[in-house]
Design a protein around this motif. Structure first.
Motif, short mmCIF file in Angstrom:
data_model
loop_
_atom_site.label_atom_id
_atom_site.label_comp_id
_atom_site.label_asym_id
_atom_site.label_seq_id
_atom_site.Cartn_x
_atom_site.Cartn_y
_atom_site.Cartn_z
N LYS A 51 0.83 -1.21 0.00
CA LYS A 51 0.00 0.00 0.00
C LYS A 51 0.86 1.26 0.00
O LYS A 51 0.55 2.22 -0.69
N GLU A 53 3.86 1.51 -1.26
CA GLU A 53 4.43 1.63 -2.60
C GLU A 53 3.43 2.25 -3.56
O GLU A 53 3.78 3.09 -4.39
N VAL A 54 2.18 1.83 -3.45
CA VAL A 54 1.14 2.39 -4.32
C VAL A 54 1.04 3.90 -4.08
O VAL A 54 1.03 4.69 -5.03
N LEU A 58 2.30 5.76 -7.38
CA LEU A 58 1.14 5.74 -8.27
C LEU A 58 1.15 6.92 -9.24
O LEU A 58 1.29 8.07 -8.83
N GLY A 102 3.18 2.22 -9.76
CA GLY A 102 2.37 1.77 -8.63
C GLY A 102 1.44 0.62 -8.95
O GLY A 102 0.92 -0.03 -8.04
N GLU A 103 1.23 0.33 -10.22
CA GLU A 103 0.26 -0.72 -10.57
C GLU A 103 0.74 -2.13 -10.26
O GLU A 103 -0.08 -3.01 -10.00
N MET A 106 -0.32 -2.72 -6.87
CA MET A 106 -1.77 -2.89 -6.88
C MET A 106 -2.16 -4.27 -7.42
O MET A 106 -3.11 -4.89 -6.94
#
Length: 172
Positions: A51, A53-54, A58, A102-103, A106
Motif C-alpha cells: 500500500k 508503494e502504491v 502511483l 504503482g500498478e 496494486m
C-alpha cells in the motif's frame, strides 16, 4: 527499448528479485507475463508495504492505446479491479505486461484479495515457521505425491470420455 508512455529509455532492474525493465521518469515497469505471475505470488512484502508503494509511486493510469516497447504492435488493455480499478496493457505477441507507476503493487494487492492469494500467503507463512526437521519431512512428503496430469491431457480426456466441463483461466 523506450517507455511506451513517456519515451524515456527503460532501464534493467529488479522487483522482488525478478528482472524487469523500469522507466525512471514515469515509474512504469515492463514485465514478462510469466514473471508477473511469479511476482504476484511472492508474498515477500506485507500488505502495508505494498500500500505504501502504491501511494508513493502511483501515476495516472494510462487509458490511451500503447505500443509494445519490444515489437511496436498495439497492446491490449484489460481491467483489474481491487477496490479501485486500473488498466493493464499486455502484448499478446511478446507476452509482456506494462504496469504504470504503482500498478505492480496494486496487482499484487488484487491477487492477495482472492481466495487463492490468501491461501498461498498462509501456506508461505506456515512454511517459513517450520523447523528444519519439519521442512525436511514436508518436502519429503511433497516429493512422494503423485504427479498431476497435464492440463491438456485432462481436457482431452474430459472431451473423449464425457466428463464435465472444467473452467480454467490462463490469467488467474
Amino acid at each position: 527499448m523506450n517507455c511506451p508512455v513517456c519515451s524515456t529509455r527503460l532501464l534493467r532492474g529488479s522487483y522482488e528479485d525478478v528482472q524487469v525493465r523500469a522507466c525512471p521518469q514515469c515509474r512504469g515497469m515492463l514485465v514478462e507475463k510469466h514473471k508477473a505471475d511469479v511476482i504476484k505470488r511472492r508474498g515477500e512484502r506485507t500488505t502495508d508495504e505494498l500500500k505504501d508503494e502504491v501511494l508513493q509511486r502511483l501515476q495516472t493510469d494510462t487509458t490511451s492505446q500503447l505500443s509494445c516497447p519490444r515489437c511496436r504492435h498495439m497492446m491490449r488493455k484489460s481491467v483489474v479491479r481491487c477496490g479501485t480499478e486500473f488498466h493493464l496493457d499486455s502484448c499478446p505477441k511478446c507476452r509482456v505486461v506494462w504496469f504504470d507507476g504503482g500498478e505492480l503493487a496494486m496487482f499484487q494487492l488484487a491477487y492477495e484479495e482472492t481466495d487463492q492469494g490468501r491461501e498461498g500467503l498462509e501456506a508461505q507463512r506456515r512454511h517459513k515457521e517450520m523447523t528444519p526437521a519439519e521442512r525436511e519431512a514436508f518436502e519429503e512428503n511433497v516429493a512422494h505425491l503423485p504427479e498431476e496430469k497435464p492440463l491438456l491431457t485432462e481436457l482431452f480426456e474430459g472431451l473423449l470420455f464425457g466428463r464435465g466441463r472444467r473452467r480454467f483461466s490462463f490469467w488467474d
